[in-house]
Motif scaffolding. Structure first.
Motif, mmCIF file in Angstrom:
data_model
loop_
_atom_site.group_PDB
_atom_site.id
_atom_site.type_symbol
_atom_site.label_atom_id
_atom_site.label_comp_id
_atom_site.label_asym_id
_atom_site.label_seq_id
_atom_site.Cartn_x
_atom_site.Cartn_y
_atom_site.Cartn_z
ATOM 1 N N VAL A 174 0.993 -0.629 -0.426
ATOM 2 C CA VAL A 174 -0.038 0.128 -0.349
ATOM 3 C C VAL A 174 0.765 0.831 -0.122
ATOM 4 C CG1 VAL A 174 -1.632 1.147 1.176
ATOM 5 C CG2 VAL A 174 -2.016 -0.916 0.616
ATOM 6 N N GLU A 175 2.051 1.448 0.812
ATOM 7 C CA GLU A 175 3.021 2.355 0.794
ATOM 8 C C GLU A 175 3.048 2.378 -0.791
ATOM 9 O OE1 GLU A 175 3.123 4.774 3.065
ATOM 10 O OE2 GLU A 175 1.861 3.451 4.557
ATOM 11 N N ASP A 176 3.553 1.387 -1.378
ATOM 12 C CA ASP A 176 4.194 1.705 -2.789
ATOM 13 C C ASP A 176 3.229 3.407 -4.104
ATOM 14 O OD1 ASP A 176 6.441 0.420 -2.175
ATOM 15 O OD2 ASP A 176 5.668 -2.017 -2.937
ATOM 16 N N LEU A 177 1.933 2.112 -3.638
ATOM 17 C CA LEU A 177 1.002 2.628 -4.290
ATOM 18 C C LEU A 177 0.902 3.978 -3.730
ATOM 19 C CD1 LEU A 177 -1.409 -0.324 -4.612
ATOM 20 C CD2 LEU A 177 -0.561 0.623 -6.267
ATOM 21 N N ALA A 178 0.547 4.845 -2.548
ATOM 22 C CA ALA A 178 0.241 6.201 -1.921
ATOM 23 C C ALA A 178 1.768 6.555 -2.228
ATOM 24 C CB ALA A 178 0.068 5.911 -0.540
ATOM 25 N N GLY A 179 3.341 5.995 -2.793
ATOM 26 C CA GLY A 179 3.815 6.623 -3.355
ATOM 27 C C GLY A 179 3.960 7.390 -4.868
ATOM 28 N N TRP A 180 3.465 6.371 -5.449
ATOM 29 C CA TRP A 180 3.281 6.464 -6.299
ATOM 30 C C TRP A 180 1.964 7.526 -6.703
ATOM 31 C CZ3 TRP A 180 -1.191 6.248 -9.114
ATOM 32 C CH2 TRP A 180 -1.802 6.161 -10.507
ATOM 33 N N ALA A 181 1.118 7.284 -5.971
ATOM 34 C CA ALA A 181 0.429 8.946 -6.286
ATOM 35 C C ALA A 181 0.356 9.829 -5.749
ATOM 36 C CB ALA A 181 -1.052 8.559 -5.210
ATOM 37 N N MET A 200 -5.341 0.258 -5.666
ATOM 38 C CA MET A 200 -5.718 2.486 -5.375
ATOM 39 C C MET A 200 -6.563 2.042 -5.968
ATOM 40 S SD MET A 200 -3.863 5.321 -5.564
ATOM 41 C CE MET A 200 -4.878 7.157 -5.316
ATOM 42 N N ILE A 201 -7.855 2.492 -5.434
ATOM 43 C CA ILE A 201 -9.310 2.605 -6.303
ATOM 44 C C ILE A 201 -9.590 4.387 -5.456
ATOM 45 C CG2 ILE A 201 -11.168 0.947 -6.370
ATOM 46 C CD1 ILE A 201 -9.755 -0.979 -5.548
ATOM 47 N N ALA A 202 -10.404 4.039 -7.087
ATOM 48 C CA ALA A 202 -11.755 5.511 -6.464
ATOM 49 C C ALA A 202 -13.034 5.176 -6.344
ATOM 50 C CB ALA A 202 -11.207 7.036 -6.758
ATOM 51 N N PHE A 203 -13.750 5.868 -5.318
ATOM 52 C CA PHE A 203 -15.186 6.199 -5.506
ATOM 53 C C PHE A 203 -15.332 7.280 -5.653
ATOM 54 C CE2 PHE A 203 -14.528 1.472 -4.835
ATOM 55 C CZ PHE A 203 -15.132 0.834 -5.212
ATOM 56 N N SER A 204 -17.217 7.750 -6.319
ATOM 57 C CA SER A 204 -18.142 9.280 -5.549
ATOM 58 C C SER A 204 -18.308 8.429 -4.618
ATOM 59 C CB SER A 204 -18.458 9.377 -6.837
ATOM 60 O OG SER A 204 -19.667 8.370 -7.323
ATOM 61 N N ASN A 219 -5.651 12.963 1.687
ATOM 62 C CA ASN A 219 -6.218 12.608 1.928
ATOM 63 C C ASN A 219 -6.010 11.264 1.192
ATOM 64 O OD1 ASN A 219 -8.593 13.781 3.445
ATOM 65 N ND2 ASN A 219 -8.717 14.853 0.725
ATOM 66 N N VAL A 220 -5.085 10.917 0.778
ATOM 67 C CA VAL A 220 -4.635 10.216 0.245
ATOM 68 C C VAL A 220 -3.113 8.942 1.251
ATOM 69 C CG1 VAL A 220 -2.920 8.815 -1.601
ATOM 70 C CG2 VAL A 220 -4.610 10.518 -2.127
ATOM 71 N N ALA A 221 -2.866 10.181 1.822
ATOM 72 C CA ALA A 221 -1.836 9.448 2.839
ATOM 73 C C ALA A 221 -3.024 8.489 4.119
ATOM 74 C CB ALA A 221 -1.037 10.070 3.231
ATOM 75 N N MET A 222 -4.573 9.616 3.969
ATOM 76 C CA MET A 222 -4.935 8.795 5.088
ATOM 77 C C MET A 222 -5.397 7.309 4.713
ATOM 78 S SD MET A 222 -6.575 9.428 8.846
ATOM 79 C CE MET A 222 -7.954 9.044 8.927
ATOM 80 N N ALA A 223 -6.305 7.254 3.987
ATOM 81 C CA ALA A 223 -6.156 5.520 2.730
ATOM 82 C C ALA A 223 -5.346 5.086 3.373
ATOM 83 C CB ALA A 223 -6.764 6.259 2.280
ATOM 84 N N ALA A 224 -4.133 5.122 3.447
ATOM 85 C CA ALA A 224 -3.404 4.593 3.174
ATOM 86 C C ALA A 224 -2.466 4.294 4.550
ATOM 87 C CB ALA A 224 -1.756 5.464 2.521
ATOM 88 N N ARG A 225 -3.018 4.672 5.184
ATOM 89 C CA ARG A 225 -2.655 4.581 6.833
ATOM 90 C C ARG A 225 -3.859 4.018 7.339
ATOM 91 N NH1 ARG A 225 1.312 6.027 4.869
ATOM 92 N NH2 ARG A 225 2.967 7.803 5.477
ATOM 93 N N VAL A 226 -5.223 4.172 6.829
ATOM 94 C CA VAL A 226 -6.438 2.507 7.010
ATOM 95 C C VAL A 226 -5.825 1.932 6.876
ATOM 96 C CG1 VAL A 226 -8.721 2.994 7.405
ATOM 97 C CG2 VAL A 226 -7.387 5.576 7.616
#
Length: 271
Positions: free
Chosen positions: A78-85, A154-158, A206-213
């Motif tokens: 997850v940290e790899d993806l968050a870093g990419w973002a 890494m996924i996004a929803f509305s 917010n991206v970092a928060m989601a990754a930490r969760v």
């Protein structure tokens, strides 16, 4: 003295041979990577430009081997993806009309050990199946896969409710037939916040928060943040467990995280 010279010569020859073997092996891996890139470019696009999962999974595996060296397992956190973002700053604002976007991270618990247990070929087959299932549930619930690396998403929803329902569907599929999935357990984290067009700082937070969760979740568990809990009010098909007060890396204070009840609901025959 003669024996010493002979031994030194043999050692030098072995070193040279190993060096040649390493160069040839790396060249083969890079050639494989180039071939997969060509296949990725030439393959007809499907559903918003997504390449077939089999090609993408194989490409990610080859890339991991080249970048991490021989004997490296296919693993993406997850940290790899968050870093990419943080570097790529994907445009999440296009996904939502009201300025808020739901970010979900997921990965397989203990993926490195499972890779070693199954071997690279078996692991890649399992990854392809896992990735196909995750993608289907995301699309079925109106979400968008922003990035997939190995076993990480890494996924996004509305809609926060649909984001959680998608996660529940994934956990149910894995629980109902564990043998089919080689007993893997997926951990997921969900957070909702302002989209990228409200400012880079908010995006990063917010991206970092989601990754930490997600990093706080155990295998088979979905954790949601307080803003998600508030957004779920009125969703009668979703139950949350007792909150956990935790400290999150790089963030001040403590945060309440809520586990989603993914157990099948029992039907009361008297109702």
């Amino acid at each position: 003295m003669t024996l010493w010279i002979i031994a030194a010569g043999v050692e030098l020859a072995v070193i040279v041979a190993l060096g040649v073997l390493l160069i040839v092996s790396r060249k083969k891996l890079k050639n494989t990577r180039a071939a997969l890139e060509r296949a990725r470019a030439d393959t007809p696009r499907r559903r918003r430009g997504l390449v077939p999962l089999a090609v993408r999974t194989a490409f990610n595996a080859t890339d991991s081997l080249i970048q991490k060296g021989f004997g490296a397992t296919v693993r993406n956190s997850v940290e790899d993806l968050a870093g990419w973002a943080q570097v790529e700053r994907p445009d999440l604002a296009r996904i939502t009309a009201d300025g808020d976007v739901v970010v979900v991270f997921s990965d397989i618990e203990g993926s490195t050990a499972r890779n070693q247990e199954l071997g690279d070929r078996g692991w890649l087959k399992l990854l392809e199946k896992h990735n196909r299932m995750i993608t289907k549930q995301v699309v079925d619930h109106g979400g968008h896969v922003i990035k997939n690396q190995g076993d990480g998403f890494m996924i996004a929803f509305s809609d926060p409710t649909e984001a959680v329902r998608s996660g529940i569907a994934v956990q149910e599929a894995l629980r109902e037939n564990p043998e089919k999935w080689s007993g893997i357990r997926v951990r997921m984290g969900v957070h909702v916040g302002s989209s990228v067009r409200r400012g880079d700082d908010l995006f990063g937070l917010n991206v970092a928060m989601a990754a930490r969760v997600a990093s706080q979740a155990d295998g088979g568990e979905i954790l949601v943040s307080e803003p998600v809990r508030q957004a779920l009010r009125g969703a009668h098909d979703i139950d949350l467990g007792t909150p956990r007060e935790v400290e999150l890396k790089g963030m001040r204070g403590s945060f309440a995280l809520y586990p989603v009840d993914c157990a099948p609901r029992t039907v009361n025959e008297n109702t």
